[in-house]
Design an enzyme around this catalytic site. Structure first.
Site, PDB file in Angstrom:
ATOM      1  N   GLY A 210     -20.303 -19.399   4.181  1.00 16.13           N
ATOM      2  CA  GLY A 210     -20.381 -20.088   2.957  1.00 16.13           C
ATOM      3  C   GLY A 210     -19.825 -18.607   2.527  1.00 16.13           C
ATOM      4  O   GLY A 210     -20.659 -17.907   2.543  1.00 16.13           O
TER       5      GLY A 210
ATOM      6  N   TYR B  16     -22.168 -24.766  -5.846  1.00 13.21           N
ATOM      7  CA  TYR B  16     -22.992 -24.643  -4.589  1.00 13.21           C
ATOM      8  C   TYR B  16     -24.215 -25.784  -3.526  1.00 13.21           C
ATOM      9  O   TYR B  16     -23.868 -25.825  -2.454  1.00 13.21           O
ATOM     10  CB  TYR B  16     -23.691 -22.788  -3.782  1.00 13.21           C
ATOM     11  CG  TYR B  16     -24.527 -22.044  -3.241  1.00 13.21           C
ATOM     12  CD1 TYR B  16     -23.862 -22.031  -2.465  1.00 13.21           C
ATOM     13  CD2 TYR B  16     -25.783 -22.817  -2.505  1.00 13.21           C
ATOM     14  CE1 TYR B  16     -24.713 -21.071  -1.055  1.00 13.21           C
ATOM     15  CE2 TYR B  16     -26.780 -21.700  -2.503  1.00 13.21           C
ATOM     16  CZ  TYR B  16     -25.593 -21.243  -1.306  1.00 13.21           C
ATOM     17  OH  TYR B  16     -26.517 -20.776   0.054  1.00 13.21           O
TER      18      TYR B  16
ATOM     19  N   ILE C 107     -32.545 -14.987   1.613  1.00 13.63           N
ATOM     20  CA  ILE C 107     -32.823 -13.894   2.685  1.00 13.63           C
ATOM     21  C   ILE C 107     -32.191 -13.634   2.364  1.00 13.63           C
ATOM     22  O   ILE C 107     -31.250 -13.144   1.498  1.00 13.63           O
ATOM     23  CB  ILE C 107     -32.096 -14.744   3.712  1.00 13.63           C
ATOM     24  CG1 ILE C 107     -31.989 -16.323   4.152  1.00 13.63           C
ATOM     25  CG2 ILE C 107     -32.044 -14.329   5.069  1.00 13.63           C
ATOM     26  CD1 ILE C 107     -33.725 -17.020   4.504  1.00 13.63           C
TER      27      ILE C 107
HETATM   28  N1  LIG Z   1     -28.782 -15.476   2.099  1.00 17.19           N
HETATM   29  C1  LIG Z   1     -29.790 -16.436   1.184  1.00 17.19           C
HETATM   30  O1  LIG Z   1     -30.776 -15.748   1.102  1.00 17.19           O
HETATM   31  C2  LIG Z   1     -28.977 -17.375   1.808  1.00 17.19           C
HETATM   32  C3  LIG Z   1     -29.975 -19.041   1.592  1.00 17.19           C
HETATM   33  C4  LIG Z   1     -29.469 -20.009   2.001  1.00 17.19           C
HETATM   34  C5  LIG Z   1     -28.747 -20.710   2.746  1.00 17.19           C
HETATM   35  N2  LIG Z   1     -27.988 -19.579   2.715  1.00 17.19           N
HETATM   36  C6  LIG Z   1     -26.429 -19.764   3.649  1.00 17.19           C
HETATM   37  O2  LIG Z   1     -25.935 -19.223   4.801  1.00 17.19           O
HETATM   38  C7  LIG Z   1     -25.106 -19.629   4.790  1.00 17.19           C
HETATM   39  C8  LIG Z   1     -24.661 -17.628   5.649  1.00 17.19           C
HETATM   40  O3  LIG Z   1     -25.260 -16.701   4.345  1.00 17.19           O
HETATM   41  P1  LIG Z   1     -25.085 -15.079   4.203  1.00 17.19           P
HETATM   42  O4  LIG Z   1     -25.731 -14.902   3.204  1.00 17.19           O
HETATM   43  O5  LIG Z   1     -25.713 -14.279   5.719  1.00 17.19           O
HETATM   44  O6  LIG Z   1     -23.877 -14.674   3.465  1.00 17.19           O
HETATM   45  P2  LIG Z   1     -22.645 -13.846   3.930  1.00 17.19           P
HETATM   46  O7  LIG Z   1     -23.601 -12.175   4.039  1.00 17.19           O
HETATM   47  O8  LIG Z   1     -22.127 -13.057   2.527  1.00 17.19           O
HETATM   48  O9  LIG Z   1     -21.634 -14.350   5.124  1.00 17.19           O
HETATM   49  C9  LIG Z   1     -21.554 -15.065   4.261  1.00 17.19           C
HETATM   50  C10 LIG Z   1     -20.064 -15.368   5.869  1.00 17.19           C
HETATM   51  O10 LIG Z   1     -19.439 -16.044   5.821  1.00 17.19           O
HETATM   52  C11 LIG Z   1     -18.137 -16.149   6.349  1.00 17.19           C
HETATM   53  N3  LIG Z   1     -17.245 -17.171   5.191  1.00 17.19           N
HETATM   54  C12 LIG Z   1     -17.302 -17.356   4.430  1.00 17.19           C
HETATM   55  N4  LIG Z   1     -16.595 -18.038   3.622  1.00 17.19           N
HETATM   56  C13 LIG Z   1     -15.604 -18.050   4.266  1.00 17.19           C
HETATM   57  C14 LIG Z   1     -14.413 -19.102   4.613  1.00 17.19           C
HETATM   58  N5  LIG Z   1     -13.485 -19.255   3.340  1.00 17.19           N
HETATM   59  N6  LIG Z   1     -13.938 -18.818   6.231  1.00 17.19           N
HETATM   60  C15 LIG Z   1     -14.699 -18.376   7.572  1.00 17.19           C
HETATM   61  N7  LIG Z   1     -15.474 -17.990   7.165  1.00 17.19           N
HETATM   62  C16 LIG Z   1     -16.280 -17.642   6.256  1.00 17.19           C
HETATM   63  C17 LIG Z   1     -18.100 -15.326   6.148  1.00 17.19           C
HETATM   64  O11 LIG Z   1     -16.824 -14.290   6.222  1.00 17.19           O
HETATM   65  P3  LIG Z   1     -16.475 -12.841   6.487  1.00 17.19           P
HETATM   66  O12 LIG Z   1     -17.070 -11.556   6.507  1.00 17.19           O
HETATM   67  O13 LIG Z   1     -14.892 -12.855   6.604  1.00 17.19           O
HETATM   68  O14 LIG Z   1     -15.860 -12.892   5.056  1.00 17.19           O
HETATM   69  C18 LIG Z   1     -19.569 -13.930   6.085  1.00 17.19           C
HETATM   70  O15 LIG Z   1     -19.737 -13.870   7.753  1.00 17.19           O
HETATM   71  C19 LIG Z   1     -23.673 -19.235   3.977  1.00 17.19           C
HETATM   72  O16 LIG Z   1     -23.807 -20.613   4.860  1.00 17.19           O
HETATM   73  C20 LIG Z   1     -24.959 -19.349   3.164  1.00 17.19           C
HETATM   74  O17 LIG Z   1     -24.825 -20.282   1.572  1.00 17.19           O
HETATM   75  C21 LIG Z   1     -27.994 -18.124   2.964  1.00 17.19           C
END
Ligand SMILES: NC(=O)c1ccc[n+]([C@@H]2O[C@H](COP(=O)([O-])OP(=O)(O)OC[C@H]3O[C@@H](n4cnc5c(N)ncnc54)[C@H](OP(=O)(O)O)[C@@H]3O)[C@@H](O)[C@H]2O)c1
Length: 244
Positions: free
Chosen positions: A87, A150, A183
């Site tokens: 995401g 989003y 997170i």
């Molecule tokens: N962090 C928060 O507070 C939070 C809260 C609620 C929900 N979320 C959700 O949890 C999930 C993970 O978030 P995170 O915080 O771990 O984010 P993050 O650290 O930014 O990691 C995002 C991940 O998604 C991958 N990604 C992004 N665009 C992509 C694409 N087009 N195709 C394939 N992979 C792609 C990235 O891969 P690359 O390394 O290749 O870019 C990375 O592995 C997301 O769906 C996010 O919306 C996060």
């Protein structure tokens, strides 16, 4: 080792999109700890945790997903657990948000989940078992200024999981949504200290979460113990979204 549906010890073929960092990587580590065969995608094709198979895929690119899933299935067998986690955010107030920004966030977060689910569902139906966990966000139901794109993408995942549940609930397949709050990952690292303090004040738990706290909930939903939970939205948000 038998792999009957009641067998909780058999290692399963697990696929996690975006498993090279943040929440996805932590989820991969949790499944590995529980003894499953784990494949993760990353756009570069590297960076997954030790013990996982890392395959290159961009969830906006159907051909790359076809290839990644084929590679994962050759190595580990048909996917039995899918975590659609990849995401992005592209925050802008509505007045400044253009079509490209809206479309690219939907394409990654919502259509990307559809592209992945639709490529593994046939083998889950054949096996009469499957676990699908879609990583949404508290924002999907709570809303957030600057996140029209989003929030819409994350709300869409709820309709997706519930429709999958109604279509395939009788086939041993569950589809659930996990809705994390704030997170500690790269995604939230770029927020200003002021904004972080404001968010922390609004969270009843008074803190951000560690990605491991999300990973354990995902692993539970994928377990045999959660066989009767489907179409649910499970918040992991320290109480932020209560009632939404
Ligand atoms: N962090 C928060 O507070 C939070 C809260 C609620 C929900 N979320 C959700 O949890 C999930 C993970 O978030 P995170 O915080 O771990 O984010 P993050 O650290 O930014 O990691 C995002 C991940 O998604 C991958 N990604 C992004 N665009 C992509 C694409 N087009 N195709 C394939 N992979 C792609 C990235 O891969 P690359 O390394 O290749 O870019 C990375 O592995 C997301 O769906 C996010 O919306 C996060």
């Amino acid at each position: 080792m038998s792999s009957s549906p009641a067998d909780t010890t058999a290692e399963r073929s697990v696929l996690i999109t975006g498993g090279n960092r943040g929440i996805g990587r932590c989820i991969a580590e949790e499944f590995l700890r529980r003894g499953d065969k784990v494949a993760v995608t990353s756009r570069s094709g590297s960076g997954g945790p030790e013990g996982a198979l890392t395959v290159a895929a961009d969830v906006t690119d159907a051909a790359s997903l076809d290839q990644a899933i084929a590679t994962a299935q050759e190595a580990h067998g048909p996917i039995e657990v899918l975590v659609a986690n990849a995401g992005i955010t592209d925050d802008q107030l509505l007045l400044r948000m253009n079509d490209a920004s809206f479309e690219s966030v939907i394409d990654t977060n919502l259509t990307g989940a559809f592209r992945t689910v639709s490529r593994v569902i046939r083998s889950m139906m054949r096996a009469k078992r499957g676990r699908i966990v879609l990583i949404s966000s508290v924002v999907g139901q709570y809303g957030s200024p600057g996140q029209v794109n989003y929030a819409a993408s994350k709300a869409g995942l709820v309709g997706m999981a519930r429709s999958i549940t109604r279509e395939l609930g009788s086939r041993g397949i569950t589809a659930n949504v996990v809705a994390p709050g704030y997170i500690d990952t790269d995604m939230t690292a770029s927020l200003s200290d002021d904004l972080k303090a404001k968010y922390r004040d609004a969270i009843p738990a008074g803190r951000f979460a560690d990605p491991a706290e999300v990973a354990k909930v995902v692993a539970f939903l994928a377990s045999e113990d959660a066989a009767y939970i489907s179409g649910a939205v499970i918040p992991v948000d320290g109480g932020l979204g209560m009632g939404h």
